[in-house]
Design a protein around this motif. Structure first.
Motif, PDB file in Angstrom:
ATOM      1  N   ALA A 230       0.832  -1.207   0.000  1.00 47.19           N
ATOM      2  CA  ALA A 230       0.000   0.000   0.000  1.00 47.19           C
ATOM      3  C   ALA A 230       0.865   1.255   0.000  1.00 47.19           C
ATOM      4  O   ALA A 230       0.563   2.235  -0.700  1.00 47.19           O
ATOM      5  N   THR A 231       1.952   1.231   0.755  1.00 46.46           N
ATOM      6  CA  THR A 231       2.864   2.377   0.780  1.00 46.46           C
ATOM      7  C   THR A 231       3.521   2.571  -0.583  1.00 46.46           C
ATOM      8  O   THR A 231       3.671   3.707  -1.065  1.00 46.46           O
ATOM      9  N   ASP A 232       3.912   1.476  -1.222  1.00 52.86           N
ATOM     10  CA  ASP A 232       4.499   1.565  -2.566  1.00 52.86           C
ATOM     11  C   ASP A 232       3.504   2.176  -3.557  1.00 52.86           C
ATOM     12  O   ASP A 232       3.867   2.998  -4.400  1.00 52.86           O
ATOM     13  N   ALA A 233       2.237   1.755  -3.448  1.00 53.44           N
ATOM     14  CA  ALA A 233       1.208   2.300  -4.338  1.00 53.44           C
ATOM     15  C   ALA A 233       1.034   3.793  -4.110  1.00 53.44           C
ATOM     16  O   ALA A 233       0.885   4.576  -5.069  1.00 53.44           O
ATOM     17  N   LEU A 234       1.080   4.210  -2.856  1.00 53.21           N
ATOM     18  CA  LEU A 234       0.941   5.633  -2.552  1.00 53.21           C
ATOM     19  C   LEU A 234       2.123   6.427  -3.113  1.00 53.21           C
ATOM     20  O   LEU A 234       1.945   7.550  -3.619  1.00 53.21           O
ATOM     21  N   ARG A 236       3.759   5.705  -5.817  1.00 57.08           N
ATOM     22  CA  ARG A 236       3.548   5.832  -7.266  1.00 57.08           C
ATOM     23  C   ARG A 236       2.487   6.901  -7.565  1.00 57.08           C
ATOM     24  O   ARG A 236       2.641   7.686  -8.497  1.00 57.08           O
ATOM     25  N   ILE A 237       1.453   6.934  -6.751  1.00 59.69           N
ATOM     26  CA  ILE A 237       0.391   7.925  -6.981  1.00 59.69           C
ATOM     27  C   ILE A 237       0.939   9.339  -6.767  1.00 59.69           C
ATOM     28  O   ILE A 237       0.708  10.238  -7.582  1.00 59.69           O
ATOM     29  N   THR A 238       1.670   9.532  -5.694  1.00 63.08           N
ATOM     30  CA  THR A 238       2.166  10.873  -5.404  1.00 63.08           C
ATOM     31  C   THR A 238       3.254  11.296  -6.384  1.00 63.08           C
ATOM     32  O   THR A 238       3.382  12.478  -6.710  1.00 63.08           O
ATOM     33  N   ALA A 239       4.035  10.320  -6.877  1.00 67.75           N
ATOM     34  CA  ALA A 239       5.008  10.676  -7.930  1.00 67.75           C
ATOM     35  C   ALA A 239       4.303  11.177  -9.167  1.00 67.75           C
ATOM     36  O   ALA A 239       4.759  12.112  -9.842  1.00 67.75           O
ATOM     37  N   GLY A 240       3.143  10.586  -9.486  1.00 62.67           N
ATOM     38  CA  GLY A 240       2.362  11.048 -10.620  1.00 62.67           C
ATOM     39  C   GLY A 240       1.815  12.447 -10.411  1.00 62.67           C
ATOM     40  O   GLY A 240       1.720  13.243 -11.352  1.00 62.67           O
ATOM     41  N   LEU A 241       1.471  12.767  -9.154  1.00 65.76           N
ATOM     42  CA  LEU A 241       0.970  14.108  -8.865  1.00 65.76           C
ATOM     43  C   LEU A 241       2.044  15.165  -9.117  1.00 65.76           C
ATOM     44  O   LEU A 241       1.756  16.246  -9.634  1.00 65.76           O
TER      45      LEU A 241
END
Length: 243
Positions: A230-234, A236-241
């Motif tokens: 879940a932390t890894d997914a977060l 990736r999401i924040t890197a996209g932001l």
């Protein structure tokens, strides 16, 4: 039927290919997500909770761990077992009282401390005291750390498992046991066996939970694996932001 009795009944699995799968919540939100997905019970991972609280694995103060478990229990309507490491040096009676106050139906208890295996006979005596204090109010999952600590001989794990079952453990958890060793452990351990399922980069266990069940596991846990995914997914999401 009490919540603990419900949890104990979930370990009676007539189909070996259908083991009890226990996701590891690290906070109330993740616990609700697992219950919404249909899981009938949960088992907290100490390392995952530690990360959520800002601590390294094994460094969470006991008060904060029990408080985190209590928040998770309050958030869901299914049984929750708690990983309380090696018991934080608490006397058996106090440990049981604090688990029950938090609302846990069971606990993981490790047989190593600071990376060093405990004397198995002394640990079995301590487990027996925990069992006596708990009666049938808690489901005790006795973790066997031999494989984790580099002792690869399955006989050493079996020796410890026998002592812990005799002391009153409801389940034995030979953490880090290679999947190919599970059939041997199954043949030599009385009662349920907890197997650890490692997750790949996509969050899939390998071998699958069904395969681990066929090899001898009664129940499957993931340690902090789900929290880390879940932390890894977060990330990736924040890197996209940012991009």
């Amino acid at each position: 039927m009490t919540t603990t009795e419900t949890f104990r009944a979930l370990h009676r699995r007539p189909d070996p290919a259908d083991p009890l799968i226990l996701p590891g919540p690290w906070d109330a939100a993740s616990a609700r997500a697992f219950v919404d997905a249909g899981f009938p019970a949960l088992a907290t991972p100490s390392a995952g909770v530690a990360a959520a609280l800002g601590y390294e694995d094994g460094r969470t103060p006991a008060d904060e761990m029990f408080a985190a478990v209590a928040r998770i229990v309050r958030a869901v309507d299914v049984p929750v077992s708690a990983d309380v490491e090696d018991g934080y040096g608490l006397a058996p009676k106090e440990l049981v009282e604090r688990l029950l106050e938090a609302g846990a139906v069971g606990c993981n208890l490790e047989d190593s401390r600071g990376g060093v295996l405990k004397d198995p006979h002394a640990h079995a005596e301590w487990l027996a005291e925990v069992r006596a204090a708990a009666g049938d109010r808690l489901f005790l999952n006795a973790r066997v750390d031999t494989f984790l600590r580099g002792v690869e001989d399955p006989d050493r794990a079996l020796e410890r498992a026998a002592l812990y079952v005799a002391a009153g453990a409801d389940c034995v958890y030979p953490i880090a046991a290679p999947p190919e060793v599970l059939p041997l452990l199954r043949s030599g351990i009385e009662g349920p066996i907890n197997a650890f399922a490692a997750l790949d980069a996509d969050g899939r266990p390998g071998p699958s939970c069904a395969e681990l069940g066929v090899r001898g596991a009664t129940r499957i846990t993931f340690g902090p694996g789900l929290q880390r995914r879940a932390t890894d997914a977060l990330r990736r999401i924040t890197a996209g932001l940012r991009s």
